[in-house]
Design an enzyme around this catalytic site. Structure first.
Site, PDB file in Angstrom:
ATOM      1  CG  HIS A  20       1.548   1.951  14.434  1.00 50.78           C
ATOM      2  ND1 HIS A  20       1.929   2.805  15.456  1.00 50.78           N
ATOM      3  CD2 HIS A  20       0.234   1.720  14.615  1.00 50.78           C
ATOM      4  CE1 HIS A  20       0.866   3.058  16.221  1.00 50.78           C
ATOM      5  NE2 HIS A  20      -0.164   2.416  15.730  1.00 50.78           N
ATOM      6  CD  GLU A  37       2.144  12.696  12.980  1.00 51.59           C
ATOM      7  OE1 GLU A  37       1.184  12.557  12.204  1.00 51.59           O
ATOM      8  OE2 GLU A  37       2.728  11.745  13.526  1.00 51.59           O
ATOM      9  N   GLY A  91       0.865  -1.186   0.000  1.00 49.33           N
ATOM     10  CA  GLY A  91       0.000   0.000   0.000  1.00 49.33           C
ATOM     11  C   GLY A  91       0.891   1.221   0.000  1.00 49.33           C
TER      12      GLY A  91
END
Lengths: 490, 473
Positions: free
Chosen positions: A132, A393, A46
């Site tokens: 992650h 972020e 992905g």
């Protein structure tokens, strides 16, 4: 499997939560050498999978892909992504046994199933990498003792990881070695070479831990990042429309406003964002932010507590097993909101206008960033981690809203973030309702419209002091300093 | 005829800091205007002002109320940016293939018969199902031309409509424009003074943000202005020195490039089959071929920007590709400019820093520079006449000046291999002559081998003798 974090004694929990140190550029002088000639096999193709793979290959490493048999036989997009880019693709059985480093870059939800299938195929003393750590920390996946387990987590969407690399730069990256799985003591060397291969070393790498990355990442994404921006978008839009602002204009102010005001954040933190307001507007924003912080602090603490105890991940995994009923329902609900459905005006809004007419949005960003940072550091997370998962972020997420509003944000972030955003939004909307009630278009939509911009000296000094002395500003100044030493802006 | 839009003593300021001054210009329904001027004179700003962009400081604007069909870099960039957004799948999600050409065309007029006819005439028939972003520079331009012409919008803005279109299609494109200009109001911008169509009636000539001449295109004064644009002579010049002590100054192995039996295809479309090619140091090449013949793909095999460089037998500067070298090992020997690079150069940086980034092959500057590099860059800026822009933001320069700067960026290190992919698109005649003169100097320098790509076979570059002609795939 049991929650890994909960299985640790308190001193270990604190030690791992408190790990996050900026690494010197000299630590990466060896570049990708440690991985040179080794076989890297990426599971999943992905956004992260493809783009990290392209970078690693362009850095001189041997990269190939493995996908589920059905993805290969049905020529799914992941298969086409990999093969059209000239990568070798094979089944788990074909590719995993020869791999020295297996990079698991599938979505969180697939991790336990994927790891269960590939682990028995991995050769002795190989290395398993994540971007992650949810699977290790929250699901408590145990990995075979002879395998090294590391994490390299670029703090940007996959497309950005690629774009920055092509420019000759990279994105800030967290690395970690799983303390339970470092049998040969080579975890750090592998992680550093992997980070260098993605270009992360050029933008700055932080030595973190699986625990610190997961707990801070979850907290940031569900509160200030996605949660606050989503809730704020809906509240601000509805308020403006109710007060007679033209809906197309209101939609534009919100859609592009987050991006514009948080661009100021990127350059000079909360201080600079607040400095972009006129003095009376700054005092107003500071007061609004104070009120919201008082209202929302218990909610932020609840999110942090639920993340720490594993209650959050438990609830989400229940939804996984319930075919994502809550997540999908939420996604649909978002698409039906008035803000999402309104088309924006073609009228130009100047950069400064987004600040002048978006005082409430500035206040929301300030309140959200400060609260998330305060709550994380109070829970034992180091200031560096807390900074990256909050202030740093916000502009990245704001960019996604500028592209296609909340739909784009929710499709770019992980399902985990989207689920957290769902919880936050449901709790936050009613909490802020009474606060929103008396507000007017002077703070959102039209601006203060003052002829006299005078303010009280003492009051301004107090507010400036408060903004500048916040701990997120201290750490931010330091980390942005490191970054600009590497990346000269402008 | 009634006035369609106009400006009365208008001073208009743009976000970039550029302004149009004392603008007096009235356009009547059905008018055919040629807008001309040197790079940076304000042509794009004028088009933007027609579209309502910019802040009126003084004077008056009678705004255009009709929809515009526009062919310009601005439109192309907008569509490309939109496509990139669509393609950026989220975390863990899969990519879509991107919007096909046919859908891009149908946005302004869904009349598929008309679109099919125009597309066939320009040789786009095969490409209708392809994703828009996969097209080459010339193909993209053709698509935007068809899209604008086929629309029914009463105002047509054509900014360099023949830019990058190959020789075989130029006449066809020229005739199509004439046919569809018809009764519409047309604003045509071009540097090609030799290719001004007969139907253009009026000239507006810009200099430093003001219209310094407007009137009948047939008038002798108009001819004088247009000639001035192309007949200024390029002064004598010497190239600035190379930097001393940079690793990439070591001459790489020759041959610089060896390609053996190269095979590339996009989906089912073969681009190259069994291509063999060698480039030796000191042999300067011109690569030609029609739009879509794979010129840019060929270059990307050399620069490492195509994934196919890992699936073919390529030896670049002595590195057998796919054996542990990084793309930065390759790029250190290359200076490169193309329309693709121009589109990708989207970081905020000063003009000076953009040129300095040429020493590091990066988009944006991420490393500290030496005073020697700064001195050399200052000399190059002087050479191209842009020394006064040194500290200004790159992205606020005109398209033509950006292009000139990126060509210079590719030259500053006087690389072992200088790759110029249609470098002169968007340059005015004088700047084009300047670039050609620089190339000629470099061919004599002994350090730099040149690879010049153009669709135009009748465009010989002095000093370049080798030819590679690519057939249409």
């Amino acid at each position: 499997m049991a929650n890994y974090f909960n299985s640790l004694p308190l001193r270990e929990q604190l030690a791992q939560l408190g790990t996050c140190d900026f690494m010197a550029a000299s630590e990466f002088e060896e570049g990708v050498n440690y991985l040179r000639g080794k076989k890297l096999v990426i599971v999943g193709c992905g956004s992260q999978g493809l783009n990290q793979g392209l970078n690693l290959r362009d850095s001189g490493l041997d990269v190939s892909y493995t996908l589920r048999a059905s993805a290969i036989s049905e020529k799914r997009p992941s298969f086409v992504n990999a093969t059209s880019n000239g990568f070798k693709v094979g089944s788990y059985a074909e590719m995993i046994p020869d791999a020295d480093l297996v990079l698991n870059l599938t979505p969180d939800k697939q991790h336990s199933a994927v790891v269960k299938e590939i682990e028995p195929l991995m050769k002795k003393n190989a290395c398993l990498a994540y971007s992650h750590g949810f699977n290790i920390v929250e699901e408590g996946q145990k990995i075979r003792d002879d395998l090294t387990v590391i994490m390299v987590a670029p703090k940007c969407p996959g497309t950005e990881v690629r774009e920055e690399y092509k420019r000759g730069f990279g994105v800030p990256t967290l690395i970690a070695v799983h303390a339970d799985n470092d049998p040969n003591g080579e975890g750090l060397a592998i992680a550093k070479a992997y980070a260098a291969g993605t270009g992360g070393d050029r933008a700055g790498v932080l030595m973190s831990s699986f625990v610190a990355e997961v707990k801070s990442d979850l907290m940031g994404e569900q509160t200030i990042l996605c949660g606050m921006l989503q809730t704020g978008s809906l509240l601000c839009f509805d308020k403006m429309v109710a007060q007679g602002v033209e809906p197309g204009y209101a939609a534009k102010l919100v859609q592009y406003g987050w991006e514009t005001i948080t661009e100021a954040l990127k350059h000079g933190g909360i201080t600079n964002m607040m400095d972009r307001l006129s003095n009376p507007a700054k005092l107003k924003a500071a007061a609004l932010s104070d009120s919201m912080k008082a209202i929302l602090r218990p909610l932020y603490e609840k999110h942090m507590d639920d993340i720490m105890t594993g209650r959050f991940s438990g609830g989400m995994m229940d939804d996984w097993h319930d075919d994502d009923v809550k997540l999908l329902g939420w996604r649909h609900e978002t698409s039906e909101t008035a803000f999402e459905r309104e088309s924006v005006t073609d009228d130009e809004i100047s950069e400064q206008t987004y600040f002048d007419q978006g005082i409430l949005m500035v206040a929301m960003v300030k309140a959200g960033v400060e609260l998330a940072f305060e709550t994380m550091t109070a829970a034992g997370i180091k200031a560096e981690s807390a900074y990256y998962e909050s202030l740093h972020e916000v502009p990245l997420i704001a960019n996604t809203i500028a592209r296609k509003k909340l739909f784009e944000m929710n499709s770019t972030i992980s399902d985990t973030a989207e689920y957290g955003c769902y919880l936050y939004n449901h709790a936050c909307l009613p909490l802020l309702q009474p606060f929103m009630e008396p507000l007017n278009t002077d703070v959102i939509g039209r601006g203060l419209g003052l002829n006299d911009l005078g303010v009280d000296n003492q009051e301004l000094i107090r507010v400036n002091q408060e903004i500048r002395s916040h701990p997120v500003e201290h750490i931010g100044q330091m980390l942005r300093g490191y970054m600009t030493a590497m990346k000269a802006i402008g | 005829m009634a006035e369609l839009f106009g400006f009365d003593s208008a001073d208009i300021e743009f976000g970039s800091g550029f302004s149009l001054e004392r603008l007096d210009w009235q356009v009547a329904d059905g008018d055919k205007w040629l807008v001309a001027g040197r790079n940076g004179s304000g042509k794009s700003a004028l088009l933007a002002a027609i579209g309502g962009v910019g802040r009126l400081r003084s004077g008056r604007i009678n705004a255009l109320r009709e929809p515009i069909a526009e062919l310009s870099i601005t439109v192309q960039r907008g569509l490309a940016a939109r496509e990139r957004v669509r393609l950026e799948g989220g975390e863990g999600s899969e990519f879509e293939n991107g919007t096909p050409v046919s859908a891009i065309l149908e946005e302004l007029n869904p009349d598929s018969d008309l679109l099919r006819e125009l597309s066939d005439r320009l040789g786009l028939g095969e490409l209708l199902a392809q994703p828009f972003l996969n097209l080459s520079t010339g193909e993209t331009q053709k698509v935007l031309l068809v899209r604008a012409l086929a629309s029914r919008h009463p105002v047509l803005i054509l900014d360099e409509p023949l830019r990058g279109i190959d020789a075989a299609s130029r006449i066809i494109a020229f005739n199509c424009i004439e046919r569809f200009a018809g009764m519409r109001t047309v604003i045509l911008v071009t540097h090609e003074v030799n290719a001004v169509p007969d139907w253009a009636e009026h000239l507006a000539y810009l200099e430093s943000g003001s219209i310094c001449y407007q009137g009948a295109l047939a008038a002798s004064e108009a001819t004088d202005w247009l000639e001035q644009m192309s007949t200024l002579t390029v002064p004598q010049m010497a190239l600035p020195p190379r930097v001393t002590g940079q690793a990439s100054l070591q001459a790489p192995q020759s041959p610089l490039v060896v390609m053996k039996n190269v095979q590339v295809s996009f989906g089912d479309l073969p681009v190259f089959e069994n291509l063999n090619w060698e480039i030796h140091a000191g042999e300067h090449w011109q690569v030609t071929g029609p739009n879509g013949s794979g010129k840019t793909t060929l270059l990307n095999l050399i620069t490492g920007d195509s994934p196919h460089c890992y699936t073919n037998d390529l030896n670049i500067f002595g590195f057998q590709r796919g054996t542990g070298e990084s793309i930065w090992d390759i790029k250190q020997y290359i200076g490169y400019v193309s329309s693709g690079l121009h589109l990708a150069y989207r970081v905020s940086a000063s003009v000076e820093r953009v040129l300095l980034s040429g020493f590091y092959d990066s988009i944006g500057l991420y490393q500290s520079v030496t005073s020697e590099q700064e001195t050399i860059v200052a000399e190059w800026l002087k050479l191209i006449g842009l020394e006064k822009k040194r500290q200004q933001p790159f992205n606020q320069q005109s398209y033509g000046n950006q292009r000139l700067l990126l060509i210079t960026r590719a030259m500053v290190k006087q690389p072992a291999l200088l790759i110029l992919d249609e470098p002169c698109l968007g340059l005015d005649p004088l700047n084009r002559a300047l670039v050609i003169a620089l190339i000629k100097q470099l061919t004599q320098s002994k350090t730099t081998t040149i690879l010049y790509v153009s669709h135009d076979v009748s465009d010989p570059i002095p000093g370049i003798s080798k030819r590679l002609s690519l057939p249409l795939a």
